[in-house]
Design a protein around this motif. Structure first.
Motif, mmCIF file in Angstrom:
data_model
loop_
_atom_site.group_PDB
_atom_site.id
_atom_site.type_symbol
_atom_site.label_atom_id
_atom_site.label_comp_id
_atom_site.label_asym_id
_atom_site.label_seq_id
_atom_site.Cartn_x
_atom_site.Cartn_y
_atom_site.Cartn_z
ATOM 1 N N GLY A 1 -16.185 -5.943 -131.739
ATOM 2 C CA GLY A 1 -16.805 -6.823 -130.755
ATOM 3 C C GLY A 1 -17.790 -6.031 -129.912
ATOM 4 O O GLY A 1 -17.480 -4.937 -129.448
ATOM 5 N N ALA B 1 -14.834 -18.967 -133.547
ATOM 6 C CA ALA B 1 -15.450 -17.648 -133.371
ATOM 7 C C ALA B 1 -15.293 -17.297 -131.902
ATOM 8 O O ALA B 1 -15.422 -18.168 -131.035
ATOM 9 N N GLY B 2 -15.020 -16.033 -131.613
ATOM 10 C CA GLY B 2 -14.894 -15.602 -130.229
ATOM 11 C C GLY B 2 -13.961 -16.515 -129.450
ATOM 12 O O GLY B 2 -12.910 -16.909 -129.937
ATOM 13 N N ALA B 3 -14.361 -16.859 -128.247
ATOM 14 C CA ALA B 3 -13.540 -17.730 -127.415
ATOM 15 C C ALA B 3 -14.462 -18.559 -126.537
ATOM 16 O O ALA B 3 -15.603 -18.180 -126.279
ATOM 17 N N VAL B 4 -13.931 -19.709 -126.085
ATOM 18 C CA VAL B 4 -14.703 -20.588 -125.202
ATOM 19 C C VAL B 4 -13.945 -20.757 -123.894
ATOM 20 O O VAL B 4 -12.781 -20.384 -123.775
ATOM 21 N N ALA C 1 -15.544 -14.154 -123.471
ATOM 22 C CA ALA C 1 -16.030 -12.852 -123.035
ATOM 23 C C ALA C 1 -17.450 -12.676 -123.570
ATOM 24 O O ALA C 1 -17.802 -13.235 -124.603
ATOM 25 N N ASN C 2 -18.247 -11.894 -122.848
ATOM 26 C CA ASN C 2 -19.643 -11.733 -123.236
ATOM 27 C C ASN C 2 -19.781 -10.766 -124.406
ATOM 28 O O ASN C 2 -20.273 -9.651 -124.263
ATOM 29 N N VAL C 3 -19.348 -11.224 -125.529
ATOM 30 C CA VAL C 3 -19.232 -10.387 -126.717
ATOM 31 C C VAL C 3 -19.905 -11.084 -127.896
ATOM 32 O O VAL C 3 -19.884 -12.303 -127.992
ATOM 33 N N PRO D 1 -19.230 -11.953 -131.450
ATOM 34 C CA PRO D 1 -17.978 -11.975 -132.217
ATOM 35 C C PRO D 1 -18.094 -11.158 -133.507
ATOM 36 O O PRO D 1 -19.171 -11.022 -134.079
ATOM 37 N N ARG E 1 -8.401 -15.050 -113.346
ATOM 38 C CA ARG E 1 -9.449 -15.986 -112.954
ATOM 39 C C ARG E 1 -9.194 -16.534 -111.557
ATOM 40 O O ARG E 1 -9.942 -17.359 -111.081
ATOM 41 N N GLN F 1 -13.333 -8.143 -118.035
ATOM 42 C CA GLN F 1 -13.524 -9.260 -118.953
ATOM 43 C C GLN F 1 -12.160 -9.748 -119.469
ATOM 44 O O GLN F 1 -11.183 -9.005 -119.470
ATOM 45 N N PRO F 2 -12.119 -11.007 -119.940
ATOM 46 C CA PRO F 2 -10.872 -11.503 -120.555
ATOM 47 C C PRO F 2 -10.394 -10.579 -121.681
ATOM 48 O O PRO F 2 -11.178 -9.825 -122.257
ATOM 49 N N SER G 1 -8.462 -11.663 -124.418
ATOM 50 C CA SER G 1 -7.863 -12.509 -125.451
ATOM 51 C C SER G 1 -8.179 -12.043 -126.871
ATOM 52 O O SER G 1 -7.654 -12.594 -127.827
ATOM 53 N N GLN G 2 -9.061 -11.052 -127.022
ATOM 54 C CA GLN G 2 -9.403 -10.568 -128.368
ATOM 55 C C GLN G 2 -8.122 -10.120 -129.089
ATOM 56 O O GLN G 2 -7.284 -9.441 -128.505
ATOM 57 N N GLU H 1 -17.618 -10.061 -113.540
ATOM 58 C CA GLU H 1 -17.596 -10.529 -114.927
ATOM 59 C C GLU H 1 -17.728 -12.046 -115.021
ATOM 60 O O GLU H 1 -17.947 -12.585 -116.106
ATOM 61 N N ARG I 1 -20.983 -16.790 -127.638
ATOM 62 C CA ARG I 1 -19.817 -15.929 -127.478
ATOM 63 C C ARG I 1 -18.544 -16.596 -128.001
ATOM 64 O O ARG I 1 -17.524 -15.939 -128.161
ATOM 65 N N GLY I 2 -18.635 -17.880 -128.284
ATOM 66 C CA GLY I 2 -17.485 -18.556 -128.874
ATOM 67 C C GLY I 2 -17.830 -19.951 -129.347
ATOM 68 O O GLY I 2 -18.720 -20.609 -128.787
ATOM 69 N N SER J 1 -19.476 -21.612 -126.258
ATOM 70 C CA SER J 1 -19.693 -20.860 -125.028
ATOM 71 C C SER J 1 -20.871 -19.923 -125.257
ATOM 72 O O SER J 1 -20.917 -19.219 -126.265
ATOM 73 N N ASP K 1 -23.750 -17.116 -123.524
ATOM 74 C CA ASP K 1 -24.281 -16.332 -122.411
ATOM 75 C C ASP K 1 -25.742 -16.017 -122.688
ATOM 76 O O ASP K 1 -26.143 -15.769 -123.824
ATOM 77 N N ALA L 1 -16.442 0.133 -126.205
ATOM 78 C CA ALA L 1 -15.886 -1.185 -126.569
ATOM 79 C C ALA L 1 -15.725 -2.083 -125.345
ATOM 80 O O ALA L 1 -14.831 -2.941 -125.269
ATOM 81 N N GLN L 2 -16.615 -1.890 -124.426
ATOM 82 C CA GLN L 2 -16.696 -2.692 -123.200
ATOM 83 C C GLN L 2 -16.710 -4.194 -123.544
ATOM 84 O O GLN L 2 -17.425 -4.598 -124.447
ATOM 85 N N HIS L 3 -15.920 -4.960 -122.856
ATOM 86 C CA HIS L 3 -15.800 -6.424 -123.022
ATOM 87 C C HIS L 3 -14.969 -6.796 -124.237
ATOM 88 O O HIS L 3 -14.612 -7.966 -124.381
ATOM 89 N N ALA L 4 -14.697 -5.847 -125.116
ATOM 90 C CA ALA L 4 -14.036 -6.179 -126.379
ATOM 91 C C ALA L 4 -12.632 -5.593 -126.392
ATOM 92 O O ALA L 4 -12.125 -5.121 -125.369
#
Lengths: 510, 510
Positions: A253, A345-348, A353-355, A357, B55, B112-113, B115-116, B196, B341-342, B363, B365, B478-481
């Motif tokens: 990611g 893909a990724g998450a909503v 996250a600003n990634v 995927p 959050r 960042q979240p 959830s990955q 974030e 991003r998702g 989602s 960005d 691996a920032q954000h990931a």
């Protein structure tokens, strides 16, 4: 092999006679049903309470055990069949002394996944509600039996799809027996344990057990009645193909700010591909996808045109601002279809996250119609992917594969089978239409095609036997989705219809 | 308000002298750091162990309490600031006797979240590993202190983004103090608790606390060093806008066979929309999206061209078969970007059911650059949606809305802010470049733009103060990931750089 002794012909004729008129309270099948409603719903609820969305044979085993007991109680000889690594199915047979015909019934006892978030009550804790609304008052099935309103609904996975028909057939036989009647034909049940995965083993199973499955007509018991509420006899069913797609992004990611202008986004690439597969009207735009499609002939179009209009109410009920293709719902099912049943893909939302995927996935189901060959559909679909610039592989790609291609797509096909459609004039079909007419006091709609997929082609072609589809459950049953339910009135009608077919089947020659 | 007494000028000059040469072991900052490595990593690990992807304000509270203690221990005056309904941030101030300048440092302590799915160890259970690989041997932080290899990495959410710089600044101050030195300027820390999420309250907070935040230069401490490993001073950062989209399908999940040719599929409609927003090269195709964009001028392009080439190795490392736009990674960040991003609809894989989903979500960005106005970006994006045939609403649509429009899209914008870029010749920027050169013994790269978003524009414009961005963490963090990590060598360099800036800052006028 169990046998039921046929009644002397004179009595059978006497008993059958009232069925030619509008059904009345005096009908012994109806009398039996009215006297046993609570017990019948309890039997179905107990069956629905057994989880059946399992992906392994072991998870399906409790269903097999329950069915075995239910069938043996009715005198059936039960054979458990299972292909290596597959899920178990059941062949059950009951021979009738003196019967010269054999009727085959197909139904399935597995259910669709239950991951939908909107279930009001757990999918395998069946709840009976006094009306059509999902929040109608609950009737306590563990409590004292009460008179059941015919609009009551039993909620739970497979309450309608497809455990209800199994219970309806067994109860139709109970009702005949209670009234001193016997089926006019030997009875075979083929109960499929893997239908919702596309019945991957059924062709082999039919081949292996062709002798035990020899019948004059196969009646497939699945799907809903017409959404107007009218009973229907259906001449065919669509086939199916399913496909899992994975598009690959960066190996890990990546921060979308640092890399977003340089590293391709797999979600976007997959979105672009999906958008290219089907147009805004729902027409599949994969070249060659419709090769060989047999559309409705004049007679079939006449049958389609004769179906009641349900579209306006349905559109309001579903809260959709437009519909695809023909304004008539059933015109569409003559054509093939492609549905996106999932994208991920990724998450909503809060989890986004600003990634960029690492991968994007889509799940597709295709509905095939007569004339389409599944192997050809798979081939043209993969050719289409390649024409869109993708390298296509069936396996997880290695680093070298990912590095050496602009876009890599993993395409995994699930099992599938072709569509099927018989002529309305086929003798077996006509016999079923007549029996349904007698049971319900009015003729059913004759519908050229079921929109859903059941392995009708596999059964009819595999056993070289005519087939017809007799749905019984309510059209608003939320089949495959959250809050699947069965309207009791449909269960009662199902018992009446199956009893009439069993009692009167003569092979369609009369 | 706390104060540190400045040393007599003569001593300060003596102590500062060695910093003009290449750093040597005798440097007191370095001596301090070497003697306290274990303790420093432990302090950071304890801080990382506090979950910060929450959050809600309540979830962030343990971070605030930890920071409060860490700051007061160093003599800072700590002010907790919080806008109604928002998450808490911190302003901390330490005045230096005799100082005529004030240095502001911005960093953030939210993450960042998490959830990955690919986290090797839980994100808030920091693990120190002896090398760069995610499976390198673990160094037990609860065990007996050992000599730490500079290539060791601390894994955990915000180990690099952005808790590391906070600890580095505090430890730089500890190091100066231990060496009998004092900062040349008063120090303000603005520690953002909601970065974030786009720092929704920061503009109001800067306005409310403008007096307490008055400084000669704001140094933003976020983001990674150049991916070649070279230190960089960055002149600007992209802004951000984020967007949650929901496309609506039928009111309930529908059997895709019965309804697939008649009821629109929201996943497909959304895929089509996403595919129209960005082309295959990553260029945003929303008309007006790039209005006003200030691309690189000749000097900025010269700086971009001077950045080391990392692209070939990066492409192999990321296993991508192609890249977007300019072959140079950093050329891209001068432009705006749009990232998916998702995406989520229905289900894929084993959980997929043959259903038309009731809704599809995406989602997004967006990275904004100088010249782009967030309000304008939002307006042209929504206009684009409407031009694609969608009815756009910010709220959950009611039945009437769904029935009366062909396609309904819910578009919910998150907070955002514009991009920012200062001239390399700005005096404060030049002062930081000189201090970094002294600390590391060689000049940093000067990078026109951070690809990521930090509220640099909000700070620089809101406080009418020049700003510069000094990243310290490793580029492969691996920032954000999943598996975010910090390379220790970057923490050590950060302490050296912050100490040099604190010790020598003269406002840039020299």
């Amino acid at each position: 092999m169990s046998m039921i002794r046929r009644l002397p012909l004179s009595i059978a004729v006497l008993v059958a006679a009232p069925a030619f008129a509008a059904p009345v309270k005096a009908d012994p099948v109806r009398q039996y049903r009215i006297a046993h409603e609570w017990e019948i719903v309890r039997e179905l609820a107990d069956f629905v309470a057994i989880p059946n969305a399992g992906r392994t044979a072991a998870e399906m085993e409790p269903n097999v055990r329950a069915l075995d007991a239910m069938l043996r109680r009715r005198g059936f000889t039960v054979t458990r069949i299972q292909t290596d690594g597959g899920k178990p199915s059941i062949i059950a047979r009951l021979d009738v002394a003196g019967a010269r015909r054999t009727l085959g019934f197909y139904a399935h006892f597995d259910g669709q996944p239950v991951s939908q978030p909107d279930w009001r009550t757990p999918p395998f804790e069946p709840v009976l509600r006094a009306g059509a609304a999902v929040d109608a008052p609950v009737i306590d099935l563990a409590g004292k039996p009460v008179a059941l309103p015919p609009e009551a609904r039993l909620y739970g996975r497979s309450a309608s799809d497809d455990k209800a028909p199994i219970v309806a057939i067994l109860r139709a036989m109970d009702a005949l027996r209670a009234g001193g009647q016997a089926p006019a034909a030997n009875v075979i049940l083929f109960l499929d344990g893997d239908e919702e995965s596309g019945s991957p083993d059924i062709a082999a199973q039919l081949r292996d057990h062709a002798g035990a499955l020899k019948a004059d007509l196969w009646i497939l018991c699945d799907g809903p009645v017409h959404s107007s509420g009218a009973q229907q006899v259906i001449l065919g069913a669509r086939g199916v193909a399913s496909l899992e797609l994975t598009a690959y992004g960066p190996a890990r990611g990546l921060h979308s700010g640092h890399y977003g202008n340089w590293v391709p986004n797999p979600a976007l690439a997959l979105a672009r591909l999906l958008a290219a597969m089907r147009d805004e009207d729902g027409v599949v735009t994969i070249p060659g996808f419709e090769d060989g499609v047999k559309l409705a002939d004049a007679e079939e179009q006449r049958l389609l045109d004769a179906l009641p209009a349900v579209e306006d109410g349905l559109r309001r009920d579903l809260r959709i601002g437009r519909t695809l293709g023909s304004p008539r719902l059933m015109d569409g099912v003559i054509r093939p279809a492609l549905n996106i049943r999932g994208i991920s893909a990724g998450a909503v939302g809060d989890k986004a996250a600003n990634v960029i995927p690492t991968r994007a996935m889509a799940s597709i189901d295709m509905r095939l119609v007569p004339g389409q060959v599944p192997d050809h559909v798979r081939a043209v679909t993969e050719r289409f992917f390649r024409d869109q610039g993708w390298f296509v592989t069936a396996r997880e790609p290695d680093a070298e594969t990912l590095l050496s291609h602009v876009k890599v797509l993993r395409a995994e096909w699930g099992p599938g089978y072709p569509g099927y459609r018989a002529a309305a004039s086929a003798p077996g079909t006509q016999a079923v239409i007549r029996a349904v007419t007698r049971a319900l006091g009015k003729p059913p709609l004759v519908t050229p095609m079921l929109g859903g997929s059941i392995p009708m082609s596999v059964i009819a072609d595999g056993l070289a036997t005519p087939a017809v589809l007799l749905p019984t459950v309510n059209a608003d049953n939320a089949q495959h989705a959250a809050n699947e339910n069965l309207r009791l009135r449909n269960l009662w009608d199902g018992i009446d219809m199956f009893a009439a077919i069993l009692r009167d089947f003569d092979g369609g020659g009369r």
